[in-house]
Design an enzyme around this catalytic site. Structure first.
Site, mmCIF file in Angstrom:
data_model
loop_
_atom_site.group_PDB
_atom_site.id
_atom_site.type_symbol
_atom_site.label_atom_id
_atom_site.label_comp_id
_atom_site.label_asym_id
_atom_site.label_seq_id
_atom_site.Cartn_x
_atom_site.Cartn_y
_atom_site.Cartn_z
ATOM 1 N N ILE A 238 0.842 -1.198 0.000
ATOM 2 C CA ILE A 238 0.000 0.000 0.000
ATOM 3 C C ILE A 238 0.876 1.245 0.000
ATOM 4 O O ILE A 238 1.781 1.384 0.829
ATOM 5 C CB ILE A 238 -0.906 0.032 1.250
ATOM 6 C CG1 ILE A 238 -1.901 -1.128 1.246
ATOM 7 C CG2 ILE A 238 -1.641 1.381 1.348
ATOM 8 C CD1 ILE A 238 -2.958 -1.068 0.177
ATOM 9 N N LYS A 239 0.600 2.143 -0.945
ATOM 10 C CA LYS A 239 1.239 3.460 -0.949
ATOM 11 C C LYS A 239 0.239 4.469 -0.401
ATOM 12 O O LYS A 239 -0.898 4.548 -0.856
ATOM 13 C CB LYS A 239 1.666 3.873 -2.360
ATOM 14 C CG LYS A 239 2.272 5.278 -2.402
ATOM 15 C CD LYS A 239 2.522 5.768 -3.822
ATOM 16 C CE LYS A 239 3.085 7.191 -3.800
ATOM 17 N NZ LYS A 239 3.227 7.770 -5.141
ATOM 18 N N GLN A 240 0.692 5.248 0.584
ATOM 19 C CA GLN A 240 -0.196 6.213 1.216
ATOM 20 C C GLN A 240 0.581 7.464 1.619
ATOM 21 O O GLN A 240 1.775 7.389 1.927
ATOM 22 C CB GLN A 240 -0.845 5.590 2.462
ATOM 23 C CG GLN A 240 -1.863 6.457 3.175
ATOM 24 C CD GLN A 240 -3.000 6.896 2.263
ATOM 25 O OE1 GLN A 240 -2.929 7.971 1.666
ATOM 26 N NE2 GLN A 240 -4.031 6.053 2.155
#
Length: 357
Positions: A238-240
């Site tokens: 996940i990129k956040q």
């Protein structure tokens, strides 16, 4: 980069960030990055051997090889923000070969960019650094500007050019999010069938999320829920954006416009106002770290980029995250300086003295 240099960059924030002890979600509850991450986590999943091989290939490349941490160079801004606005500061990056060279010179685990940018150089570089093909984008030419992630490339096309993984963005909270969730879910299913890993840019986008007081696009509770939706459609990573505040659900929920579901323990027990605790809540929503959280590096601010990059890396690492995916701070400057920024980020993850909070 030595501990002394890192402390110097942090200035008066050094004590606050390096010695913080998390009293919300304990580190014992997390699945933390490590050299055995694929064997420890993914061996029990439905991912096939080819996916695990490609995940391991990313974890085994670059300066962070065999640590379980990731340093990824993402350059999709040529579409997302327009090529001129993104590359005018450093025109060499109109040529995608220099994007790949920066990732390699900077010791990154992988490079993430557009289908066309990787496709035109695939035979020269696909066996030298893991490719992450970004398959959807918000194009910035339609007048007036619109914000909608649409598919630019097929999953099979990414597989044909030798990609180790595919990346996609969903604008959670937007009117178009329902369609985007369905599209990306199907794309990720096919990517896994073909043996590629999946990375999801879990971004929020809705004008209502930004008030006069705060920008809740970076609220821990809302970004955390976006992460939870992302892992539900089987994003492996996940990129956040790094959280900067909290209470988005509380601020947006009114009698006139009821919004979401809530529990006061989110704010009283599971988070605090400390940036590491806010980021840990993001990690918790990634199945307690079973899917790795990589935070984005953000826009280039000029002279403060090094300090900002190191700070973000420390927050991510101490929260239990898996690394950084930093682009503009690296490519919007001469390549030598971009390499220095990437290496400084990696040094945080290599420094055994910077521990999980």
């Amino acid at each position: 980069m030595s501990v002394r240099n890192i402390t110097g960059l942090l200035g008066d924030k050094a004590e606050y960030l390096l010695n913080h002890q998390c009293k919300t979600i304990s580190q014992e509850q997390l699945h933390l990055p490590g050299p055995d991450f694929v064997d420890r986590i993914w061996i029990n999943s439905d991912r096939n051997p080819q996916v695990m091989r490609n995940l391991q290939g990313m974890y085994s490349n670059g300066r962070l090889a065999n640590t379980g941490y990731l340093s990824i160079l993402p350059v999709d801004q040529g579409i997302e923000h327009s090529a001129g606005a993104s590359f005018a500061k450093n025109p060499i990056y109109f040529d995608p070969e220099n994007i790949i060279k920066l990732a390699m010179e900077g010791g990154c685990n992988a490079v993430a960019t557009t289908y066309g940018g990787l496709g035109i150089l695939a035979r020269k570089y696909a066996h030298k650094i893991p490719f992450i093909v970004k398959v959807n984008h918000n194009e910035f030419l339609t007048y007036p500007n619109k914000f909608d992630q649409i598919m630019f490339a097929s999953i099979k096309a990414g597989w044909n050019l030798g990609a180790a993984a595919v990346g996609a963005t969903i604008y959670f909270g937007s009117e178009e999010s329902t369609r985007q969730i369905q599209e990306v879910s199907k794309a990720f299913e096919m990517a896994h069938e073909l043996g590629m890993a999946t990375i999801l840019w879990c971004y929020l986008r809705n004008p209502a999320f930004k008030t006069k007081e705060k920008d809740f696009h970076v609220s821990a509770d809302l970004t955390g829920q976006a992460n939870h939706l992302g892992v539900t459609i089987e994003a492996d990573i996940i990129k956040q954006k790094l959280p900067e505040n909290n209470g988005g659900y509380l601020a947006l929920n009114t009698k006139e416009s009821p919004y979401g579901k809530n529990d006061k323990r989110i704010y009283e027990e599971l988070t605090s106002d400390h940036p590491i605790d806010l980021c840990r809540y993001q990690v918790a929503n990634c199945y307690m770290g079973r899917a790795g959280l990589i935070n984005s590096g953000g826009a280039s601010s000029g002279d403060s980029d090094m300090a900002e990059a190191v700070t973000t890396a420390i927050v991510n690492k101490r929260a239990g995250g898996m690394g950084l995916i930093s682009g503009r701070k690296a490519f919007q400057r001469p390549m030598k300086e971009g390499v220095e920024i990437l290496n400084a980020i990696q040094d945080v993850y290599l420094d055994k003295g910077i521990t999980i909070a």
